[in-house]
Write a protein that holds these residues in place. Structure first.
Motif, PDB file in Angstrom:
ATOM      1  N   LYS A   1      11.151  51.719  23.116  1.00 28.89           N
ATOM      2  CA  LYS A   1      10.964  53.031  23.739  1.00 28.89           C
ATOM      3  C   LYS A   1      10.201  53.979  22.820  1.00 28.89           C
ATOM      4  CE  LYS A   1      15.115  52.818  26.607  1.00 28.89           C
ATOM      5  NZ  LYS A   1      16.477  53.346  26.797  1.00 28.89           N
ATOM      6  N   ARG A   2      10.548  53.969  21.528  1.00 30.40           N
ATOM      7  CA  ARG A   2       9.882  54.854  20.566  1.00 30.40           C
ATOM      8  C   ARG A   2       8.398  54.517  20.443  1.00 30.40           C
ATOM      9  NH1 ARG A   2      12.703  53.726  16.322  1.00 30.40           N
ATOM     10  NH2 ARG A   2      11.192  52.320  15.395  1.00 30.40           N
ATOM     11  N   THR A   3       8.066  53.235  20.348  1.00 27.70           N
ATOM     12  CA  THR A   3       6.658  52.855  20.211  1.00 27.70           C
ATOM     13  C   THR A   3       5.871  53.163  21.488  1.00 27.70           C
ATOM     14  OG1 THR A   3       7.197  50.565  20.793  1.00 27.70           O
ATOM     15  CG2 THR A   3       7.010  51.092  18.442  1.00 27.70           C
ATOM     16  N   ALA A   4       6.483  53.019  22.641  1.00 30.08           N
ATOM     17  CA  ALA A   4       5.808  53.367  23.897  1.00 30.08           C
ATOM     18  C   ALA A   4       5.517  54.864  23.948  1.00 30.08           C
ATOM     19  CB  ALA A   4       6.665  52.953  25.091  1.00 30.08           C
ATOM     20  N   ARG A   5       6.491  55.681  23.536  1.00 27.87           N
ATOM     21  CA  ARG A   5       6.305  57.133  23.510  1.00 27.87           C
ATOM     22  C   ARG A   5       5.208  57.522  22.505  1.00 27.87           C
ATOM     23  NH1 ARG A   5      11.300  58.290  22.742  1.00 27.87           N
ATOM     24  NH2 ARG A   5      11.187  58.365  20.490  1.00 27.87           N
ATOM     25  N   GLU A   6       5.220  56.893  21.337  1.00 31.93           N
ATOM     26  CA  GLU A   6       4.197  57.179  20.321  1.00 31.93           C
ATOM     27  C   GLU A   6       2.815  56.774  20.804  1.00 31.93           C
ATOM     28  OE1 GLU A   6       5.650  55.084  16.906  1.00 31.93           O
ATOM     29  OE2 GLU A   6       7.042  56.694  16.351  1.00 31.93           O
ATOM     30  N   ARG A   7       2.723  55.668  21.521  1.00 31.09           N
ATOM     31  CA  ARG A   7       1.439  55.204  22.049  1.00 31.09           C
ATOM     32  C   ARG A   7       0.868  56.209  23.039  1.00 31.09           C
ATOM     33  NH1 ARG A   7       2.525  51.127  25.468  1.00 31.09           N
ATOM     34  NH2 ARG A   7       3.695  50.097  23.843  1.00 31.09           N
ATOM     35  N   ILE A   8       1.710  56.748  23.904  1.00 27.83           N
ATOM     36  CA  ILE A   8       1.259  57.737  24.885  1.00 27.83           C
ATOM     37  C   ILE A   8       0.783  59.003  24.187  1.00 27.83           C
ATOM     38  CG2 ILE A   8       2.064  59.273  26.727  1.00 27.83           C
ATOM     39  CD1 ILE A   8       3.883  56.911  27.633  1.00 27.83           C
ATOM     40  N   GLU A   9       1.543  59.467  23.190  1.00 29.60           N
ATOM     41  CA  GLU A   9       1.151  60.655  22.446  1.00 29.60           C
ATOM     42  C   GLU A   9      -0.153  60.431  21.692  1.00 29.60           C
ATOM     43  OE1 GLU A   9       4.540  61.439  19.995  1.00 29.60           O
ATOM     44  OE2 GLU A   9       5.737  62.197  21.665  1.00 29.60           O
ATOM     45  N   LEU A  10      -0.309  59.263  21.114  1.00 31.97           N
ATOM     46  CA  LEU A  10      -1.520  58.941  20.368  1.00 31.97           C
ATOM     47  C   LEU A  10      -2.723  58.875  21.293  1.00 31.97           C
ATOM     48  CD1 LEU A  10      -2.662  58.213  17.588  1.00 31.97           C
ATOM     49  CD2 LEU A  10      -2.159  55.826  18.097  1.00 31.97           C
ATOM     50  N   GLU A  11      -2.539  58.336  22.472  1.00 40.41           N
ATOM     51  CA  GLU A  11      -3.628  58.247  23.446  1.00 40.41           C
ATOM     52  C   GLU A  11      -4.129  59.640  23.818  1.00 40.41           C
ATOM     53  OE1 GLU A  11      -4.173  56.912  28.078  1.00 40.41           O
ATOM     54  OE2 GLU A  11      -2.830  55.734  26.822  1.00 40.41           O
ATOM     55  N   ALA A  12      -3.210  60.577  24.043  1.00 44.54           N
ATOM     56  CA  ALA A  12      -3.603  61.949  24.383  1.00 44.54           C
ATOM     57  C   ALA A  12      -4.339  62.605  23.216  1.00 44.54           C
ATOM     58  CB  ALA A  12      -2.370  62.767  24.761  1.00 44.54           C
ATOM     59  N   ASP A  13      -3.880  62.379  21.996  1.00 44.13           N
ATOM     60  CA  ASP A  13      -4.543  62.959  20.830  1.00 44.13           C
ATOM     61  C   ASP A  13      -5.949  62.395  20.641  1.00 44.13           C
ATOM     62  OD1 ASP A  13      -2.340  64.522  20.292  1.00 44.13           O
ATOM     63  OD2 ASP A  13      -1.544  63.192  18.732  1.00 44.13           O
ATOM     64  N   ILE A  14      -6.105  61.094  20.842  1.00 46.19           N
ATOM     65  CA  ILE A  14      -7.419  60.474  20.706  1.00 46.19           C
ATOM     66  C   ILE A  14      -8.365  60.990  21.776  1.00 46.19           C
ATOM     67  CG2 ILE A  14      -8.656  58.278  20.929  1.00 46.19           C
ATOM     68  CD1 ILE A  14      -6.228  56.969  19.554  1.00 46.19           C
TER      69      ILE A  14
END
Length: 166
Positions: A51-64
């Protein structure tokens, strides 16, 4: 008498054997419970990690996406300037318009939206670069837009540069 003592010793041995078996049986479930508990904890830890890695991936995608869009917004500004300039060749101007519209559609597909500059000044989305006194506008109203602003969701990528009435 010796026979009674033998029977008594045999009986005591049987009692001890039964007690020992009961003790061993009690230890086995305890060991099983420990392993079961360890398994459940490991599964819970893995689930939290997933769950944590999925949430981090979504946040990273928005930042990129925000970083890339910030880098290409000057190209959009130049296309807008090209559309405002006088041009003798109508086909050339039409080509620039098509590129501009395609660019806007691509930004829209990335979740980028234009920050509205009609109405009241909002420091969350606007950057006041000039104060003016104009009787045609209410106090704290935006009178002019110098540079358009953009956002992804509620995250501002670039603030809109505006003039504000006193």
């Amino acid at each position: 008498m010796a026979k009674k003592e033998k029977e008594k010793a045999t009986e005591e041995k049987k009692v001890l054997d039964v007690e020992q078996e009961e003790t061993e049986e009690k230890q086995e479930p305890t060991e099983l419970e420990k392993l079961n508990d360890k398994l459940l904890r490991t599964l819970a830890e893995y689930d939290n990690y997933r769950k944590r890695t999925a949430r981090e991936r979504i946040e990273l995608e928005a930042d990129i996406t925000a970083k890339v869009v910030t880098g290409i917004l000057p190209v959009l500004d130049n296309l807008e300037r090209a559309l405002q300039a006088d041009c003798a060749d109508a086909n050339y101007k039409k080509g620039v318009e098509l590129i501009y519209e395609s660019f806007l559609e691509t930004l829209k597909n990335l979740g980028v939206s234009l920050i509205e500059t009609d109405g009241e000044f909002n420091p969350t989305f606007h950057q006041a670069v000039q104060k003016v006194s104009d009787e045609n506008f209410d106090s704290n109203q935006i009178t002019n837009t110098f540079q358009k602003g953009y956002k992804i969701g509620e995250k501002v990528i670039r603030f809109a540069m505006v003039a504000v009435n006193e």
